[in-house]
Every structure is written in structure tokens, then in C-alpha cells.
Design an enzyme around this catalytic site. Structure first.
Site, PDB file in Angstrom:
ATOM      1  N   LYS A  80       4.233 -10.353  -2.488  1.00 39.11           N
ATOM      2  CA  LYS A  80       2.906  -9.944  -2.918  1.00 39.11           C
ATOM      3  C   LYS A  80       2.877 -11.219  -3.892  1.00 39.11           C
ATOM      4  CE  LYS A  80       3.448  -5.141  -4.245  1.00 39.11           C
ATOM      5  NZ  LYS A  80       3.823  -3.625  -5.099  1.00 39.11           N
ATOM      6  N   TYR A 204      -0.112  -5.375   5.628  1.00 42.13           N
ATOM      7  CA  TYR A 204       0.637  -5.359   3.837  1.00 42.13           C
ATOM      8  C   TYR A 204       1.743  -4.633   4.360  1.00 42.13           C
ATOM      9  CZ  TYR A 204       2.678  -2.891  -0.318  1.00 42.13           C
ATOM     10  OH  TYR A 204       3.505  -2.684  -1.418  1.00 42.13           O
ATOM     11  N   TYR A 256       7.455  -5.121 -12.376  1.00 40.80           N
ATOM     12  CA  TYR A 256       6.503  -3.947 -13.259  1.00 40.80           C
ATOM     13  C   TYR A 256       6.766  -3.340 -14.592  1.00 40.80           C
ATOM     14  CZ  TYR A 256       5.956  -3.621  -7.871  1.00 40.80           C
ATOM     15  OH  TYR A 256       6.145  -4.636  -6.973  1.00 40.80           O
ATOM     16  N   VAL A 274      11.932  -2.982  -3.227  1.00 38.31           N
ATOM     17  CA  VAL A 274      12.822  -2.612  -3.288  1.00 38.31           C
ATOM     18  C   VAL A 274      14.162  -2.857  -2.127  1.00 38.31           C
ATOM     19  CG1 VAL A 274      11.026  -0.568  -4.075  1.00 38.31           C
ATOM     20  CG2 VAL A 274      10.975  -1.675  -1.492  1.00 38.31           C
TER      21      VAL A 274
HETATM   22  O1  DON Z   1       4.711  -0.550  -1.037  1.00 35.67           O
HETATM   23  C1  DON Z   1       5.986  -0.992  -0.835  1.00 35.67           C
HETATM   24  O2  DON Z   1       6.061   1.042  -0.787  1.00 35.67           O
HETATM   25  C2  DON Z   1       6.717  -1.887  -0.618  1.00 35.67           C
HETATM   26  N1  DON Z   1       6.683  -1.670   0.516  1.00 35.67           N
HETATM   27  C3  DON Z   1       6.944  -2.549  -1.508  1.00 35.67           C
HETATM   28  C4  DON Z   1       7.236  -1.860  -2.743  1.00 35.67           C
HETATM   29  C5  DON Z   1       8.172  -2.398  -3.390  1.00 35.67           C
HETATM   30  O3  DON Z   1       8.939  -3.870  -3.118  1.00 35.67           O
HETATM   31  C6  DON Z   1       8.258  -2.483  -5.128  1.00 35.67           C
HETATM   32  N2  DON Z   1       8.616  -3.282  -5.739  1.00 35.67           N
HETATM   33  N3  DON Z   1       9.842  -2.477  -6.278  1.00 35.67           N
END
Ligand code: DON
Length: 331
Positions: A80, A204, A256, A274
Site C-alpha cells: 500500500k 490489489y 493500523y 500480514v
Molecule cells: O487485504 C488483505 O487482506 C491483505 N492482502 C493485505 C492485508 C495486510 O497485509 C494487512 N496488514 N497487516
């Protein structure tokens, strides 16, 4: 910390810093037991929960690498920060700031509560999923590959090689994407998307599935720390204003609903994902000869066991320890 080391850039001091970091990684590896590997994307669950690694690349040429430095992992939400910078480069900063705000939400990364409750005119920031999907929709191009192209190009410019997509993670995320589809439909309904929803979501999921290592993250962090300039050759890779806004967002929204605590206890612009990665940019700061890396550095961390907020639990504690020991906070 020892007083009066005028030159940190020697083999002896590098070895000395290396020993410290090795000890800290060994200690904080036990903290991986306090987290869990992400399971909502099945493919991510294959990661080794005990893994912990760090790479620190200093502007002074020192590189420290410790722990599990070789494991590749996907960018996930760290993408992001990259896509926001790319969208600003492609569409202009003022245009992008009309599409997405720069306010922290204090909510989980995939929450959409604020969109409806506050009746916002644009997503609150580009680092929660609603904002990130909106940013991705603003990337130029009619297909997901067209949209991804400038993202891969910027990564290639920073890393010296073009990263690959992890097809298994991409499919796994695409096939378990009910939440992001719900967010996407909401964004479509309120008119925030500039591109076709399916193409936007496909882009995305692809940007989240780009494979990197912590060496890559440390290099990106070093360039951001230098306001977008490659310290190796003085070349501007990201325009200064865009690099600066990206760092502001990393500090205020990058971790976050743990961003406030991270700013307080670590004090470094950082972005998590994540899959367990953390990208951190330590700008140059007032020279204190008793501390290493006062010329700034980039840091990449990998530790897939996550805490409640979706950030690497051992990775954050390791970063907190290093930032305290070496006075890395920007405040
Ligand atoms: O949007 C999602 O669910 C994931 N591909 C990215 C989320 C993510 O990495 C959140 N981070 N902590």
C-alpha cells in the site's frame, strides 16, 4: 552504549553491531510464540511461525543481517505504501489527496465502519483496505497487468531487479476475498472507484502477492529515509514530496490500530503486512557519535507470527529494542 566512536564504518564496529543484533534476534525469537501466522489467506498459513529476521542497511554503507534473512514472503499491506507513492507519481499528489484522506482510523485494516458511520467523502487513508483499493483503482491502465506495471517498475528501480508475483498467494487471496469484495462493492456504491471493480481487486490482490525479502525492504526503507533518493548514486527514485508524505502515512497509519503505540515506543515510520514483513525508514538525525546509523538507515523485518492488530509480534518488539538501544526514534 560506548561513548566517542567517531567512525562506525569499520570492520570492527560492524562486527560488534552484528553480535548485538544476533543476540537480540535470538532473544526475541522466543516472542514469536505470542503470535499466530495469518490464516484468513490459506497460503499464508504455510509460513514458519518461529521465523524472525532483520536486515539493516545504513546510509554509511554498513549492512547488518541477522536471523531468517533468506525467506521470501509477499508484500501484502506493505504494497500500500508503494502503490500510494506510484499513484502520486502517475496522477499527481494533489489529485491523489482529493481521492483519499491522510487521517488515521484507529480501526482494523479491513474495517469499513468509519466509511458509513462518518459518511466520509473519501476513504480516511491509503493504508487501510478501503483507501488502498481506492488508490489501486486510480492507477493508470485498463487491465490489472497494466496497472501493476508502474508498481513493478518502481520496485525494479529501487531494488535493481524486478520482483516476481507469487501465483499461489495471489490465487489463495483471490479465492478467499469475501471481505475485500464487500469493501470493493461499498466503494463502488459510494462512487469512490475510478476503475472496474474486478480489475481493481485483481490488481490489489496482485500487488499484495509480490514476493520480496527483507534485504529488499531494507533497501526500500533506505531510499524512503533519504526522501526518495538512492544514497548510492544520488539519483531521485521517488520525488521528495511523495517520499515524505509516504513516511508521514507510515508513521500515522502504517501499523493500523497499533500505530500510536508504535510511534510512541519505536518512533520510526514503518509499514507492516500480514505475511509478517515490516518496512521501516530511519531518516538521518542529529549526530551523536555514541550511536550507530545517525546517517539514517532502512530496516526490513520478517516474523510471520502476528499480534492482534495484524503486525509481526516479535518483529515489533525487536524493532522497539533496537530503536531504544540505538536511539533511532525520529522524535
Ligand atoms: O487485504 C488483505 O487482506 C491483505 N492482502 C493485505 C492485508 C495486510 O497485509 C494487512 N496488514 N497487516
Amino acid at each position: 552504549m560506548v561513548q566517542g566512536i567517531a567512525n562506525w564504518n569499520t570492520e570492527e564496529t560492524e562486527e560488534w553491531l552484528q553480535q548485538y543484533v544476533d543476540d537480540w534476534v535470538a532473544f526475541y525469537r522466543k516472542h514469536t510464540n505470542d503470535g499466530e501466522v495469518a490464516s484468513y489467506i490459506p497460503e499464508l498459513q504455510k509460513a514458519n511461525p518461529d521465523a524472525l529476521g532483520i536486515v539493516i542497511k545504513g546510509n554509511n554503507g554498513i549492512t547488518i543481517r541477522s536471523g531468517d534473512t533468506e525467506d521470501p514472503f509477499t508484500l501484502q499491506s506493505i504494497s500500500k505504501a508503494i502503490t500510494f507513492a506510484v499513484a502520486c507519481m502517475e496522477r499527481g499528489v494533489s489529485y491523489m489527496l482529493q481521492q483519499v484522506d491522510v487521517e488515521p482510523t484507529g480501526e482494523a485494516f479491513n474495517s469499513i465502519m468509519h466509511l458509513e458511520m462518518k459518511q466520509v467523502k473519501k476513504p480516511l487513508n491509503p493504508f487501510n483496505n478501503a483507501g488502498a483499493i481506492t488508490v489501486t483503482s486510480a492507477l493508470p491502465g485498463d487491465t490489472s497487468d497494466d496497472k501493476l506495471e508502474p508498481v513493478l517498475k518502481l520496485l525494479e528501480d529501487m531494488l535493481g531487479n524486478r520482483p516476481e508475483l507469487n501465483a499461489d498467494v495471489f490465487k489463495s487471496e483471490r479465492d478467499s476475498s469475501t471481505r475485500n469484495r464487500a469493501i470493493g462493492y461499498y466503494l463502488l456504491e459510494v462512487g469512490f472507484l475510478e476503475s472496474d471493480l474486478d480489475i481493481t481487486l485483481e490488481t490489489y490482490f496482485k500487488q499484495c502477492s509480490i514476493d520480496v525479502t527483507i534485504d529488499d525492504l531494507a533497501r526500500i526503507g533506505m531510499i524512503l529515509a533519504n526522501d526518495g533518493m538512492d544514497p548510492k548514486n544520488g539519483e531521485e527514485i521517488i520525488p521528495r514530496q511523495i517520499a515524505r508524505i509516504t513516511k508521514v502515512l507510515m508513521l500515522t497509519c502504517g501499523m493500523y490500530d497499533a500505530s500510536g503505540k508504535f510511534a510512541t515506543y519505536v518512533g520510526i515510520p514503518a509499514k507492516s503486512g500480514v505475511s509478517g514483513g515490516i518496512l521501516a525508514a530511519v531518516p538521518p538525525r542529529v549526530r551523536d557519535e555514541s550511536m550507530p546509523f545517525t546517517d539514517g538507515c532502512g530496516i526490513g523485518v520478517y516474523g510471520p507470527a502476528l499480534g492482534e492488530e495484524g503486525n509481526s509480534v516479535a518483529g515489533i518488539r525487536l524493532l522497539r529494542h533496537i530503536a531504544t538501544q540505538w536511539d533511532l526514534s525520529i522524535f
